[in-house]
Write an enzyme that holds these catalytic residues in place. Structure first.
Site, PDB file in Angstrom:
ATOM      1  N   SER A   1       0.822  -1.207   0.000  1.00  0.00           N
ATOM      2  CA  SER A   1       0.000   0.000   0.000  1.00  0.00           C
ATOM      3  C   SER A   1       0.861   1.265   0.000  1.00  0.00           C
ATOM      4  CB  SER A   1      -0.964  -0.044   1.188  1.00  0.00           C
ATOM      5  OG  SER A   1      -1.944   0.954   1.103  1.00  0.00           O
TER       6      SER A   1
ATOM      7  N   ASP B   1     -10.408  -3.213  -4.661  1.00  0.00           N
ATOM      8  CA  ASP B   1      -9.529  -2.234  -4.026  1.00  0.00           C
ATOM      9  C   ASP B   1      -9.520  -0.954  -4.858  1.00  0.00           C
ATOM     10  OD1 ASP B   1      -7.556  -0.854  -2.641  1.00  0.00           O
ATOM     11  OD2 ASP B   1      -5.914  -2.145  -3.297  1.00  0.00           O
TER      12      ASP B   1
ATOM     13  N   HIS C   1      -8.199  -4.780  -0.361  1.00  0.00           N
ATOM     14  CA  HIS C   1      -6.986  -4.170   0.171  1.00  0.00           C
ATOM     15  C   HIS C   1      -6.627  -4.830   1.500  1.00  0.00           C
ATOM     16  CE1 HIS C   1      -4.250  -0.687   0.015  1.00  0.00           C
ATOM     17  NE2 HIS C   1      -4.330  -0.680   1.334  1.00  0.00           N
TER      18      HIS C   1
END
Length: 294
Positions: free
Chosen positions: A148, A233, A263
């Site tokens: 991320s 996501d 995610h």
């Protein structure tokens, strides 16, 4: 595709998503850290060492003497998470792949916005190259691994100095500060509104390609790359756009979309079968690239 049943259970447990408030950040961090520290089932390794990398706190996970070493940069929107929240996962990753990991406890926004977190990641990468032998790991080939916002920092590091990493492994990366996020891909794990808030804390108004690696003018200098996106996501499309742009620039790229998951799935091997499978795939790709390099 629909959400995998493991994803449905995970998202149900998360509850309704909320946009963080800056005043609440210390409490949210403390809660996540306390929950992580309460975990008692942790994989034992040859060594787990808290070290100082020229002023940056780091943790070295060494599964065996002489293990090849990678840099690990955790996610959390540049605002949340730390070494403890990712400790169990880093142990799992080191154990299952045989790679040592140097996890970076970089400074976080909003107290320390761009470029402070990236500066710390750069310092840790340089330190690893210089001090690996002292700590009995092999830094002759160093991948950078990030999830991320951590993946954004790894990719930003290759923009700043492509020679610092020999490979990058990016899990659902944030790659474009100005990218339009599709609310149809919102889940309880991450929404477009939440991601916009995180971007503002880290790099409000910045047009630097270190912040938005997708917009880098010289992608051809990027080291070989692995990109894994999650089907459900809001960061999916910009991660895949980055992989495509790298490929068009001639960079060796392995990229795939993990189906049925949201995610954050990567760092939860206890909840997602696909996390465990992805860890093994990433380890095999790093081994193959290292063998070719050496």
């Amino acid at each position: 595709m629909t959400l995998h049943p493991q994803s449905v259970a995970f998202l149900t447990d998360l509850g309704e998503p909320t946009v963080p408030d800056a005043d609440q950040v210390p409490a949210v961090r403390a809660q996540a850290r306390a929950a992580a520290l309460a975990q008692s089932d942790r994989i034992g390794l040859d060594a787990v060492l808290d070290l100082d990398a020229d002023g940056v706190p780091v943790r070295l996970y060494r599964p065996a003497l002489g293990a090849p070493a990678a840099l690990y940069v955790h996610g959390g929107g540049w605002v949340l998470h730390d070494l403890e929240t990712h400790d169990a996962f880093c142990r799992h990753l080191a154990h299952r792949t045989g790679w040592a990991l140097l996890a970076v406890d970089y400074r976080r926004a909003p107290e320390h916005p761009y470029p402070a977190p990236l500066d710390d990641v750069e310092t840790a990468a340089r330190w690893l190259r210089e001090h690996a032998r002292t700590h009995r790991v092999d830094a002759s080939f160093v991948p950078g691994i990030g999830d991320s916002s951590g993946a954004n920092l790894v990719a930003g590091l290759t923009v700043r100095d492509a020679s610092l990493l020999d490979m990058q492994v990016l899990l659902y990366p944030a790659t474009d500060r100005e990218g339009v996020l599709d609310p149809a891909l919102d889940t309880n794990a991450l929404t477009a509104e939440q991601m916009a808030w995180f971007w503002r804390q880290y790099a409000d108004g910045s047009a630097s390609p270190e912040v938005s690696p997708l917009r880098h003018a010289d992608l051809a200098s990027t080291p070989p790359t692995v990109v894994v996106t999650a089907e459900h996501d809001v960061l999916r499309d910009q991660g895949e756009a980055y992989a495509s742009a790298l490929s068009q620039a001639g960079v060796p790229v392995s990229a795939w979309r993990a189906l049925g998951v949201p995610h954050s799935f990567w760092r939860m091997p206890d909840r997602f079968d696909l996390s465990r499978a992805t860890v093994l795939a990433v380890g095999a790709l790093m081994d193959a690239r290292r063998t070719a390099h050496l």
